[in-house]
Enzyme design. Structure first.
Site, short mmCIF file in Angstrom:
data_model
loop_
_atom_site.label_atom_id
_atom_site.label_comp_id
_atom_site.label_asym_id
_atom_site.label_seq_id
_atom_site.Cartn_x
_atom_site.Cartn_y
_atom_site.Cartn_z
N LYS A 62 0.86 -1.19 0.00
CA LYS A 62 0.00 0.00 0.00
C LYS A 62 0.89 1.23 0.00
O LYS A 62 1.66 1.45 0.92
CB LYS A 62 -0.93 0.01 1.21
CG LYS A 62 -1.87 1.20 1.23
CD LYS A 62 -2.82 1.14 2.42
CE LYS A 62 -3.76 2.32 2.45
NZ LYS A 62 -4.68 2.26 3.62
N LYS B 286 -2.12 -1.48 -3.72
CA LYS B 286 -2.98 -0.30 -3.71
C LYS B 286 -2.12 0.94 -3.82
O LYS B 286 -1.18 1.07 -3.04
CB LYS B 286 -3.80 -0.27 -2.41
CG LYS B 286 -4.76 0.91 -2.31
CD LYS B 286 -5.50 0.92 -0.98
CE LYS B 286 -6.48 2.09 -0.92
NZ LYS B 286 -7.18 2.18 0.37
#
Length: 345
Positions: A213, A266
């Site tokens: 992320k 992400k």
């Protein structure tokens, strides 16, 4: 590996052969042929639909920076979930809008067994028991500081935060979540959550790890949706540097070693190369999050008439799957699933 023609000099030489030996356009001539040889096929089951839930009744609020994306009170969320199930979407992911009065630096509301998310899980499992439910494990929606962890003297505390995340994951498991999804990027949280789940008998509750992320500028609309923007600084001391790809492989390896069932990247579009590298290194399912900023940009351009939204969305999601994602979290899931369903009829 590419294969070489037995006689490269004759390859596509009309003078030597009287005709072209290879005509790739033969396989593009009709829609039926293109579908027959298509390498990447996007299905509704590949999609995970993120949903925003809030307190109240009869409430449906559009997120200003995310056109056609809504916050739902639980009663209306259940209607949305039933529609999602009918479209064949693979799963839903829940995110809460927590009232300011319930936020504190320790994120105590995150593990309230009668809190918004546990109540939502139980209601969904009663209404649509076979639809997989994924829950976000992080403190930022519950934090008065807007960070993913407990703050002390301007520093995000790692181990103290992990202890709270474990409580949150256990609360969600007890309520009936199929997967918990730690999105905080604290070190060691996957192993701590896995050990706690197993010790409490929740061996069948999976972990979808936000393994790579990034500290991204694409998250702005999501933070608007949940009122979860950091009150100071940024998240660069725990989320990843956008310049790094090798580090993502290390993060994935650590999460797998600690017990992750699915690993995720992400955002998606600016990190297709990272998705590809990770898929090359693991046999676990790989997820990718087509995040709020990516969604909002497409919506804005479509509203101006600059692009065909439907075609751009299908091309975008196909590119994410082509890069190696087995699962895609996307706010377009419902619209795309409806399009795919209509194309089969």
């Amino acid at each position: 590996m590419l294969t070489q023609s037995p006689n490269p000099k004759l390859e596509n030489d009309p003078k030597a052969t009287g005709s072209l030996l290879y005509r790739p356009r033969r396989l593009r001539r009709t829609g039926a042929l293109r579908r027959m040889v298509r390498e990447t096929n996007l299905t509704a089951n590949d999609l995970i639909y993120p949903l925003f839930v809030m307190e109240g009744e009869g409430q449906r609020e559009e997120v200003p920076s995310m056109p056609d994306c809504f916050r739902f009170s639980l009663d209306l969320l259940l209607q949305e979930v039933k529609a999602v199930r009918e479209l064949g979407i693979g799963a839903i992911a829940l995110f809460p809008l927590i009232p300011p009065s319930q936020k504190d630096n320790a994120g105590t509301e995150s593990y309230n067994p009668n809190g918004l998310i546990p109540r939502t899980i139980r209601a969904i499992k009663q209404a649509v028991p076979d639809l997989p439910v994924i829950t976000d494990i992080a403190l930022d929606p519950y934090s008065s500081e807007g960070h993913d962890g407990i703050v002390k003297d301007g520093i995000i505390l790692n181990d103290e935060t992990v202890a709270v995340l474990v409580k949150q994951a256990l609360t969600h498991a007890e309520a009936g979540a199929d997967f918990v999804a730690p999105s905080d990027m604290m070190d060691g949280r996957i192993g701590a959550i896995r050990n706690a789940l197993d010790a409490e008998g929740w061996i069948n509750v999976g972990i979808l790890a936000y393994s790579a992320k990034y500290a991204s500028a694409y998250y702005g609309p999501f933070r608007d949706a949940l009122d979860s923007a950091p009150k100071f600084g940024d998240k660069k001391t725990y989320q990843m540097d956008a310049a790094n790809a090798k580090e993502a492989l290390k993060e994935v390896e650590l999460d797998i070693a600690e017990g992750a069932d699915i690993v995720m990247v992400k955002p998606a579009l600016a990190y297709l190369d990272v998705i590809y590298r990770i898929k090359e290194r693991t046999n676990l399912p790989v997820a990718a999050y087509n995040v709020s900023g990516e969604y909002a940009m497409v919506k804005a351009a479509a509203q101006q008439g600059w692009i065909d939204e439907g075609k751009v969305v299908l091309e975008t999601l196909t590119s994410i799957k082509r890069a190696g994602a087995d699962l895609i979290l996307t706010y377009f899931a419902k619209d795309v699933a409806a399009r795919l369903q209509a194309s089969r009829n």
